[in-house]
Design a protein around this motif. Sequence first.
Motif, PDB file in Angstrom:
ATOM      1  N   LEU A  19     -25.949 -48.573 -52.431  1.00  0.00           N
ATOM      2  CA  LEU A  19     -25.583 -49.373 -51.259  1.00  0.00           C
ATOM      3  C   LEU A  19     -26.811 -49.759 -50.446  1.00  0.00           C
ATOM      4  CD1 LEU A  19     -22.349 -47.541 -50.062  1.00  0.00           C
ATOM      5  CD2 LEU A  19     -22.519 -49.924 -50.822  1.00  0.00           C
ATOM      6  N   HIS A  44     -28.706 -52.368 -52.404  1.00  0.00           N
ATOM      7  CA  HIS A  44     -27.918 -53.609 -52.376  1.00  0.00           C
ATOM      8  C   HIS A  44     -28.084 -54.331 -51.033  1.00  0.00           C
ATOM      9  CE1 HIS A  44     -24.658 -56.352 -53.352  1.00  0.00           C
ATOM     10  NE2 HIS A  44     -24.079 -56.061 -52.182  1.00  0.00           N
ATOM     11  N   SER A  45     -28.227 -53.570 -49.945  1.00  0.00           N
ATOM     12  CA  SER A  45     -28.405 -54.207 -48.631  1.00  0.00           C
ATOM     13  C   SER A  45     -29.740 -54.934 -48.542  1.00  0.00           C
ATOM     14  CB  SER A  45     -28.284 -53.174 -47.510  1.00  0.00           C
ATOM     15  OG  SER A  45     -29.372 -52.282 -47.543  1.00  0.00           O
ATOM     16  N   GLU A  46     -30.703 -54.484 -49.320  1.00  0.00           N
ATOM     17  CA  GLU A  46     -32.025 -55.135 -49.337  1.00  0.00           C
ATOM     18  C   GLU A  46     -32.054 -56.327 -50.283  1.00  0.00           C
ATOM     19  OE1 GLU A  46     -34.813 -54.309 -47.516  1.00  0.00           O
ATOM     20  OE2 GLU A  46     -33.535 -52.906 -46.435  1.00  0.00           O
ATOM     21  N   ASP A  47     -31.324 -56.214 -51.393  1.00  0.00           N
ATOM     22  CA  ASP A  47     -31.339 -57.268 -52.406  1.00  0.00           C
ATOM     23  C   ASP A  47     -29.943 -57.359 -53.010  1.00  0.00           C
ATOM     24  OD1 ASP A  47     -31.719 -58.989 -54.525  1.00  0.00           O
ATOM     25  OD2 ASP A  47     -33.333 -57.838 -55.452  1.00  0.00           O
ATOM     26  N   GLN A  48     -29.240 -58.467 -52.754  1.00  0.00           N
ATOM     27  CA  GLN A  48     -27.857 -58.645 -53.195  1.00  0.00           C
ATOM     28  C   GLN A  48     -27.719 -58.680 -54.717  1.00  0.00           C
ATOM     29  OE1 GLN A  48     -25.276 -58.688 -50.987  1.00  0.00           O
ATOM     30  NE2 GLN A  48     -26.858 -58.204 -49.494  1.00  0.00           N
ATOM     31  N   ALA A  49     -28.824 -58.798 -55.447  1.00  0.00           N
ATOM     32  CA  ALA A  49     -28.764 -58.819 -56.910  1.00  0.00           C
ATOM     33  C   ALA A  49     -28.442 -57.435 -57.483  1.00  0.00           C
ATOM     34  CB  ALA A  49     -30.088 -59.315 -57.485  1.00  0.00           C
ATOM     35  N   HIS A  50     -28.694 -56.396 -56.722  1.00  0.00           N
ATOM     36  CA  HIS A  50     -28.384 -55.038 -57.183  1.00  0.00           C
ATOM     37  C   HIS A  50     -26.887 -54.782 -57.063  1.00  0.00           C
ATOM     38  CE1 HIS A  50     -32.483 -53.585 -57.695  1.00  0.00           C
ATOM     39  NE2 HIS A  50     -32.800 -54.266 -56.594  1.00  0.00           N
ATOM     40  N   GLU A  51     -26.304 -54.250 -58.134  1.00  0.00           N
ATOM     41  CA  GLU A  51     -24.872 -53.974 -58.128  1.00  0.00           C
ATOM     42  C   GLU A  51     -24.610 -52.575 -57.571  1.00  0.00           C
ATOM     43  OE1 GLU A  51     -22.777 -54.756 -61.752  1.00  0.00           O
ATOM     44  OE2 GLU A  51     -24.200 -56.328 -62.305  1.00  0.00           O
TER      45      GLU A  51
END
Length: 135
Positions: A8, A11-18
């Motif tokens: 999480l 993901h908050s830093e880079d939306q590409a991470h699931e």
Amino acid sequence: MSFVTSALYVHSEDQAHEVPPVGVFGRGKRQRPTPHIIEPEQIRAIMQAALDLPPTGKISPYTYHYLFGVLAATGLRISEALALQRDDFVADDVDTATPGGGGEYPVQDGFGWTNGVTRALLELPPAAGDPQSPC
């Protein structure tokens, strides 16, 4: 920090991470069972019952008697208690005749008998062929 929590954050830093769905790696930590506290009278009864075990006149009843006393007095796991040697009980530079005090925890009422258990255990002769044996 769990893996999902880490995902999480990333993901908050880079939306590409699931982010994996919650519960995909199991239910998490298992809740510990509530400990059962044994009263000093119950411990005495268990230790006394151990002395009545067969075979009478042999060392087995005394072994269990003192083992239960050591477990109750120290909170050791059974594997730790079974691995103890005579030198683990008393260091050479410790005065065992003087009552203790000044430790991290206050002295507990009802547990004074454990000093007697340890002294009696140390007074037993070593097992045949093993000078380090506590029994």
